[in-house]
Design an enzyme around this catalytic site. Structure first.
Site, mmCIF file in Angstrom:
data_model
loop_
_atom_site.group_PDB
_atom_site.id
_atom_site.type_symbol
_atom_site.label_atom_id
_atom_site.label_comp_id
_atom_site.label_asym_id
_atom_site.label_seq_id
_atom_site.Cartn_x
_atom_site.Cartn_y
_atom_site.Cartn_z
ATOM 1 N N ASP A 106 55.586 -2.628 -18.278
ATOM 2 C CA ASP A 106 54.373 -1.978 -18.794
ATOM 3 C C ASP A 106 54.087 -0.682 -18.035
ATOM 4 O O ASP A 106 54.480 -0.549 -16.874
ATOM 5 C CB ASP A 106 53.142 -2.872 -18.579
ATOM 6 C CG ASP A 106 53.260 -4.165 -19.320
ATOM 7 O OD1 ASP A 106 53.968 -4.208 -20.333
ATOM 8 O OD2 ASP A 106 52.618 -5.139 -18.867
HETATM 9 N N1 URA Z 1 54.890 -9.112 -17.549
HETATM 10 C C1 URA Z 1 53.856 -8.274 -17.694
HETATM 11 O O1 URA Z 1 52.744 -8.689 -17.930
HETATM 12 N N2 URA Z 1 54.100 -6.954 -17.575
HETATM 13 C C2 URA Z 1 55.315 -6.439 -17.307
HETATM 14 O O2 URA Z 1 55.471 -5.228 -17.193
HETATM 15 C C3 URA Z 1 56.375 -7.330 -17.157
HETATM 16 C C4 URA Z 1 56.146 -8.665 -17.298
#
Ligand code: URA
Length: 254
Positions: A106
């Site tokens: 993310d």
């Molecule tokens: N889980 C999440 O919530 N965000 C990420 O970037 C990777 C795994």
């Protein structure tokens, strides 16, 4: 007997994305064979005779494969390009080789991200059946209760589908705010969502290990090439016979 190679395999091996991504490109009508747009999956081509283009650009097989481990900072998009012109992981690599991210982190998540032009390996690493282990350090909004740690480890329902079992351990002896979570799935915002389902907010999230590979001395924004042992381990994990490519990348300034 079928001849030639599958169109999606040919394009993926040229470094434009995993086979799944390439199938999307084909579906979007971005791929031509000898000047004719193809939208059907499963088409085969003869790489010696057929001219394949994506978005009008001729696809060529790469001569070398590169495998890069980036310590992604927060506030960077895991994508090759961004329509809003935000900084992407490719921008911060600043290398000549055309690579793409294996899976995604993310915007707000930091930590380890693998980038390569080896579409075959990327495809296998991203496929759920590979069960590649990823470990995250999550900083929570309130101390994690032991009973919640146990229940979350057993899997929870997200959007009607249960997550697989995962490992959750406390990072520090005297604090339950910092936890290490190891999952082998890749559902959207999975770590954040599993905690949210029990009323915890993830304040910070960092991926500290990918398929057993760790950052070592990499600071946020820095990257290094995978070493031979790491690459061989990935090939073994995914059932590929041997890493044939180099692990190096060409600096943009070359
Ligand atoms: N889980 C999440 O919530 N965000 C990420 O970037 C990777 C795994």
């Amino acid at each position: 007997m079928q001849t030639g190679i599958r169109l999606n395999k040919f394009i993926a091996e040229s470094g434009l994305g995993s086979r799944r991504t390439v199938d999307e490109m084909i579906g979007e009508g971005r791929v031509d064979i000898n000047g004719i747009t193809v939208k059907t999956l499963g088409v085969r081509i003869d790489p010696e005779k057929d001219k394949v283009t994506v978005d009008g650009e001729t696809v060529r097989k790469p001569t070398r494969k590169v495998y890069i481990l980036l310590n992604k900072p927060k506030g960077i998009i895991t994508s090759v390009s961004d329509e809003k012109n935000r900084t992407t992981v490719i921008d911060i690599l600043n290398i000549k080789d055309r690579v793409f991210p294996v899976g995604r982190l993310d915007y707000d998540t930091s930590g380890l991200l693998l980038l390569t032009n080896d579409g075959e390996l990327a495809n296998l690493l991203m496929h759920p059946s590979g069960e590649i282990r990823k470990t995250y350090h999550a900083k929570l909004s309130k101390p994690l209760e032991e009973k919640h740690r146990i229940r979350l480890s057993e899997g929870v329902f997200l959007e009607g589908k249960r997550t697989a079992e995962c490992e959750i351990t406390y990072l520090k002896k005297n604090s339950r705010l910092d936890v290490l979570v190891t999952i082998h799935e890749g559902r959207n915002r999975q770590v954040r969502k599993i905690f949210e389902s029990y009323g915890y907010f993830v304040r910070e999230l960092e991926r500290t290990s990918y398929a057993g590979i760790e950052a070592g001395n990499l600071k946020p924004g820095e990257w290094r090439m995978l070493d031979k042992t790491e690459l061989e381990t990935l090939y073994k994990m995914t059932g590929l016979s041997a890493g044939t490519g180099e692990t190096g990348a060409k600096e943009n300034s070359e």
